[in-house]
Design a protein around this motif. Sequence first.
Motif, short mmCIF file in Angstrom:
data_model
loop_
_atom_site.label_atom_id
_atom_site.label_comp_id
_atom_site.label_asym_id
_atom_site.label_seq_id
_atom_site.Cartn_x
_atom_site.Cartn_y
_atom_site.Cartn_z
N ASN A 24 0.83 -1.20 0.00
CA ASN A 24 0.00 0.00 0.00
C ASN A 24 0.86 1.26 0.00
O ASN A 24 0.60 2.22 -0.73
N LYS A 25 1.94 1.24 0.79
CA LYS A 25 2.84 2.39 0.84
C LYS A 25 3.55 2.58 -0.49
O LYS A 25 3.73 3.71 -0.97
N ASP A 27 2.40 1.66 -3.40
CA ASP A 27 1.40 2.16 -4.34
C ASP A 27 1.20 3.66 -4.17
O ASP A 27 1.06 4.39 -5.16
N ARG A 28 1.19 4.12 -2.93
CA ARG A 28 0.98 5.55 -2.67
C ARG A 28 2.13 6.38 -3.21
O ARG A 28 1.93 7.45 -3.77
N GLU A 31 1.75 6.53 -6.91
CA GLU A 31 0.69 7.47 -7.28
C GLU A 31 1.19 8.91 -7.21
O GLU A 31 0.87 9.74 -8.07
N ALA A 64 -6.67 5.89 -8.72
CA ALA A 64 -6.48 5.36 -7.36
C ALA A 64 -6.19 6.49 -6.38
O ALA A 64 -6.68 6.50 -5.25
N LEU A 65 -5.39 7.48 -6.81
CA LEU A 65 -5.09 8.62 -5.94
C LEU A 65 -6.35 9.41 -5.64
O LEU A 65 -6.59 9.80 -4.49
N GLU A 67 -9.39 8.35 -5.69
CA GLU A 67 -10.26 7.56 -4.82
C GLU A 67 -9.78 7.63 -3.38
O GLU A 67 -10.57 7.75 -2.44
N ARG A 68 -8.46 7.60 -3.20
CA ARG A 68 -7.90 7.67 -1.86
C ARG A 68 -8.17 9.03 -1.22
O ARG A 68 -8.47 9.14 -0.03
N LEU A 69 -8.05 10.11 -2.02
CA LEU A 69 -8.25 11.46 -1.50
C LEU A 69 -9.73 11.81 -1.39
O LEU A 69 -10.10 12.73 -0.66
#
Length: 339
Positions: A24-25, A27-28, A31, A64-65, A67-69
């Motif tokens: 996950n880290k 991927d972030r 992104e 994905a970014l 969606e995360r934000l």
Amino acid sequence: MDNGSVFSLQEYAMNVIHYSSWRNKMDRLHELEVFVAVAEAGSFAKAGTRLRLSPPAVTRAISALEERLGARVFNRTTRSLTITDVGQRFLENARRILSDLDAAEKEAVGETAVPNGHLTVTASVTFGRTALGPVVCAFLNKHPRVTVSVLLLDRIANLVEEGIDVAVRIGPLPDSNLVGKKIGTVRRILVASPDYLRRRGTPKIPADLRLHSLIAFTGLMPNREWRFLDSEKGHSISFAPRLEINDAAMSIAAAEMGEGITVALSYMVADKIRDGRLAPVLEEFTPSPAPVNIVYPQSRLISPKMRAFVDFAAPRLRATLDSLTLPGANAKGRQADGL
């Protein structure tokens, strides 16, 4: 199921959790890298080429970014791409995180011991020719593993967007994203040749300028007006120049030839005034000094090459400015704008 089996399942579950957290880290960070590349390139396709990613991979990372934000970072159509307010606010933080990571990696492998890599430095054209050139050459002699690009620009460059490491700025620093180290001050002054003043007389008050031939350097007189101080209050006077030039050196040369009165920054004409080739005009109305700073983008970790250059250049540029300082007519008042 025996205890060993139970332990193995628990261990497997923990490994999955740790792997998922690590993934996950990663991927972030990916992104963030894609987001910054898209913002700087202005398109998904160009960012993909820069990062060697396919267009779908770039799209997936940005989606994905977002969606995360929980918010869009770009407004995109088939014809245009613009960054949103949320994206703009997030961009500087994303750049800083990636910059800190890069600096931390370099520090870990010992790059701090010997500065190396490429450095891009900018200043105004005249300041670069007058003061920066010798400093850069001396810096290169001391640090053979560093290469330097010098950009002399008579405009305010965006350091982050244009990939510039260090700049010399004359005037106030309204940009809070920059770190500044003051190296001196300069004054905006009017000058003319002694021959011109003998022929046409010396102005006594700013209004007298309208009776003279004026040479406007557009970098310091963008609206064909001169800002001055009178009783420590700021005023301006508009005029129609006889000659308008976008280069400081040419406008100063024209004044030296007796063609009229021009405006310059004090470091540009200090030697000519001392040699008697030019004389200051309306000194008592001169705006108060403007600061000169070495600036670089704000970051918690400054790269070794940048730190080395700032530490090396600051005292040398300060000494150069000190040698080109003229006695000030005004010790107080508002700061003048600069290049």
